[in-house]
Design a protein around this motif. Structure first.
Motif, short mmCIF file in Angstrom:
data_model
loop_
_atom_site.label_atom_id
_atom_site.label_comp_id
_atom_site.label_asym_id
_atom_site.label_seq_id
_atom_site.Cartn_x
_atom_site.Cartn_y
_atom_site.Cartn_z
N SER A 1 7.43 2.02 -6.45
CA SER A 1 6.88 3.03 -7.04
C SER A 1 7.84 3.96 -7.05
CB SER A 1 5.53 3.47 -6.24
OG SER A 1 4.90 4.45 -7.47
N GLY A 2 7.54 5.11 -7.50
CA GLY A 2 8.56 6.42 -7.87
C GLY A 2 8.64 7.31 -7.17
N LEU A 3 7.98 7.31 -5.88
CA LEU A 3 8.05 8.60 -5.29
C LEU A 3 9.12 8.35 -3.87
CD1 LEU A 3 6.47 11.11 -5.00
CD2 LEU A 3 4.98 10.06 -3.25
N ILE A 4 9.74 9.21 -3.58
CA ILE A 4 10.78 9.07 -2.56
C ILE A 4 10.91 10.59 -1.97
CG2 ILE A 4 12.80 9.91 -4.23
CD1 ILE A 4 14.48 8.01 -2.91
N CYS B 1 -9.31 2.89 0.70
CA CYS B 1 -7.65 2.99 0.40
C CYS B 1 -7.35 3.69 -0.77
CB CYS B 1 -7.03 1.67 0.35
SG CYS B 1 -5.33 1.78 0.18
N ASP B 2 -6.66 4.72 -0.60
CA ASP B 2 -6.16 5.52 -1.50
C ASP B 2 -4.84 5.06 -2.35
OD1 ASP B 2 -4.83 7.77 -3.23
OD2 ASP B 2 -5.65 9.31 -2.06
N ASN B 3 -4.78 4.48 -3.33
CA ASN B 3 -3.88 3.70 -3.84
C ASN B 3 -3.10 4.22 -5.19
OD1 ASN B 3 -2.44 1.03 -3.88
ND2 ASN B 3 -3.74 0.27 -5.57
N THR B 4 -3.04 5.60 -4.93
CA THR B 4 -2.68 6.57 -5.90
C THR B 4 -1.05 6.21 -6.16
OG1 THR B 4 -4.08 8.31 -5.98
CG2 THR B 4 -2.10 8.85 -6.92
N VAL B 5 -0.39 6.25 -5.41
CA VAL B 5 1.13 6.34 -5.30
C VAL B 5 1.61 5.05 -5.67
CG1 VAL B 5 3.42 6.47 -4.04
CG2 VAL B 5 1.45 8.03 -3.64
N ALA B 6 0.99 3.79 -5.03
CA ALA B 6 1.32 2.45 -5.24
C ALA B 6 1.16 2.19 -6.69
CB ALA B 6 0.86 1.52 -4.30
N SER B 7 -0.23 2.63 -7.18
CA SER B 7 -0.90 2.31 -8.49
C SER B 7 -1.39 0.82 -8.61
CB SER B 7 0.07 2.34 -9.66
OG SER B 7 0.87 1.55 -10.09
N ALA B 8 -2.34 0.70 -9.31
CA ALA B 8 -2.89 -0.68 -9.66
C ALA B 8 -1.85 -1.81 -10.24
CB ALA B 8 -4.30 -0.44 -10.56
N LEU C 1 0.42 3.78 0.06
CA LEU C 1 1.75 4.15 0.34
C LEU C 1 1.66 5.82 0.17
CD1 LEU C 1 4.70 3.32 -0.01
CD2 LEU C 1 4.45 3.43 -2.70
N SER C 2 2.31 6.35 1.37
CA SER C 2 1.81 7.67 1.69
C SER C 2 2.40 8.65 0.96
CB SER C 2 1.91 7.79 2.99
OG SER C 2 3.13 8.02 3.53
N LEU D 1 4.54 -1.32 -17.44
CA LEU D 1 5.84 -1.17 -17.95
C LEU D 1 6.35 0.35 -17.29
CD1 LEU D 1 5.37 -1.63 -21.89
CD2 LEU D 1 6.38 -2.87 -20.08
N ARG D 2 5.55 1.17 -17.30
CA ARG D 2 5.95 2.56 -16.62
C ARG D 2 6.31 2.35 -15.26
NH1 ARG D 2 2.38 6.05 -16.42
NH2 ARG D 2 0.72 4.83 -17.60
N VAL D 3 5.38 1.63 -14.55
CA VAL D 3 5.59 1.85 -13.10
C VAL D 3 7.14 0.80 -12.60
CG1 VAL D 3 4.58 1.12 -10.83
CG2 VAL D 3 3.17 2.18 -12.43
N ASP D 4 7.17 -0.18 -13.34
CA ASP D 4 8.30 -0.77 -13.16
C ASP D 4 9.61 -0.13 -13.38
OD1 ASP D 4 9.02 -3.93 -12.85
OD2 ASP D 4 10.09 -3.87 -14.61
#
Length: 422
Positions: free
Chosen positions: A339-342, A178-185, A152-153, A290-293
């Motif tokens: 996730s939380g980026l827009i 794969c950089d999975n930073t934004v989507a998160s685990a 997720l870029s 919990l936070r990512v949700d």
């Protein structure tokens, strides 16, 4: 175990030592060996255990085990930052004369690292379209050592065609990273879709509070066999390493990718993670799901608000049904959450500056994944090293505003944005 349980218990046996419920901090540089034979055995890999905190640390080891389980991987290795995780992942497979394939939609720091800095090491980068991977396979040659992309870029919030990229990499015998930073685990696990290696900046959602810098690299199970099958491309895994007494990595019954980073790159370059930061990340990873949700729920509400606002030209968030990435978000991400980026577009650069400078609850910060909401202008900050053509090709405009939505009440965030836009 499910990921929420792994995040709390993975990698740690509380019945060992003093039975501490919290993972203890091994805040030490070095470790006392039993005797000279023990020391020699550790260096010869006849026994496993801590040698020096640049290489291994008990607190960091728990985080590595926990994160590997979260991502469905065989092993993980912590490093000093997300940027060092990217560098080590590439340097672990490529050398002078090789090339790598990188996504057209990447974080600006990754772009400059992989197209400029690493070029001085003799490694060149070619760009492919990650959303459909339509031009990926045609660019692979016998010197291609890795395919690198973001699930997720940042800041385009575009979703890669992960399944197709994995299939092309496997068919051609090329490592996929794969950089999975934004989507998160918490939302997505690339390894489960066929990806070989996953990297994160754990400074972002894993930490979630902007208190610790860190990076991590996770490898899938079975990479030793992959290296053997593609030994012509990855000879430094299958042939003796003269710097380590002729060690052949694929002969060692340990996950090979992380092992070579630990024994060669961390040993020689030393971008190791602080034990204290590992301890901080162990605390915050417990609440990651919990936070990512909550981040995702808040962001969807704000995306809907922005989409309906007459001062906003367009909104980039794959949680919206109108977004081109919506179907992929439903396919890849847990519960279709994104996730939380827009990011969104306004009419002019002056309008973008006005929104950023007028917002009160949003802090002007280049980090993402914080519990507090953040706002920034990517073209002049996180991606400012890119020239006008590179920015345009990456889909980043002078009118682009990026938000990292925090854990505040979305009613307050919407009111703040509405005032800033008007």
């Amino acid at each position: 175990m499910q990921n929420e349980t792994i995040a709390v218990h993975g990698g740690y046996n509380k019945k060992e030592g003093y039975g501490s419920m919290a993972v203890p901090i091994a805040q030490t540089t070095a470790y006392a060996f039993r005797d000279s034979e023990h020391a020699a055995n550790l260096f010869a890999l006849k026994e496993l255990g801590p040698i020096y905190t640049r290489l291994t640390n008990p607190t960091t080891d728990v985080l590595e085990q926990r994160f590997a389980q979260l991502e469905g991987g065989a092993a993980a290795i912590c490093v000093a930052s997300g940027q060092s995780a990217i560098f080590y992942a590439i340097a672990n497979v490529a050398e002078a004369g090789d090339n790598i394939l990188i996504s057209d939609k990447l974080y600006g720091g990754a772009v400059t690292l992989l197209t400029h800095t690493i070029k001085r090491f003799g490694i060149t980068a070619k760009v492919f379209r990650s959303e459909d991977a339509s031009d990926l396979e045609e660019q692979i040659d016998d010197k291609t050592k890795a395919i690198f992309f973001e699930s997720l870029s940042n800041p385009q919030i575009a979703i890669a065609d992960v399944e197709k990229i994995a299939e092309i990499g496997q068919r051609n015998g090329v490592i996929t990273i794969c950089d999975n930073t934004v989507a998160s685990a918490a939302l997505f696990n690339p390894i489960k879709w066929g990806i070989d290696v996953v990297v994160h900046s754990t400074s972002k959602y894993t930490n979630g509070q902007g208190t610790a810098i860190g990076g991590i690299i996770v490898e899938r199970d079975g990479l030793a066999e992959f290296f053997k099958e593609n030994s012509a491309r990855y000879a430094h895994f299958t042939e003796p390493d003269e710097s380590y007494h002729g060690l052949v990595y694929t002969d060692v019954p340990l996950p090979n990718f992380c092992l070579r980073i630990r024994l060669a790159l961390l040993r020689d370059i030393g971008a190791a993670q602080s034990p204290h930061n590992s301890w901080l990340l162990l605390q915050t990873i417990e609440t990651l799901a919990l936070r990512v949700d909550k981040h995702s729920d808040n962001t969807l509400e704000i995306a809907k608000f922005l989409e309906s606002h007459d001062k906003v030209k367009s909104v980039n968030y794959p949680g919206l049904e109108s977004n081109p990435g919506y179907a992929k978000a439903q396919k890849y991400f847990k519960d279709g959450k994104a996730s939380g980026l827009i990011s969104f577009e306004v009419e002019s650069y002056e309008d973008a500056k006005k929104v950023i400078d007028s917002a009160k609850l949003f802090s002007v910060v280049v980090n993402i994944g914080d519990s507090k909401s953040l706002i920034v202008h990517p073209a002049s900050t996180t991606h400012s090293q890119m020239n006008a053509q590179e920015l345009a090709e990456a889909g980043i405009n002078p009118t682009t505003v990026r938000l990292s939505i925090g854990l505040e009440n979305p009613i307050d965030l919407i009111a703040d944005l509405n005032e800033a836009l008007n």
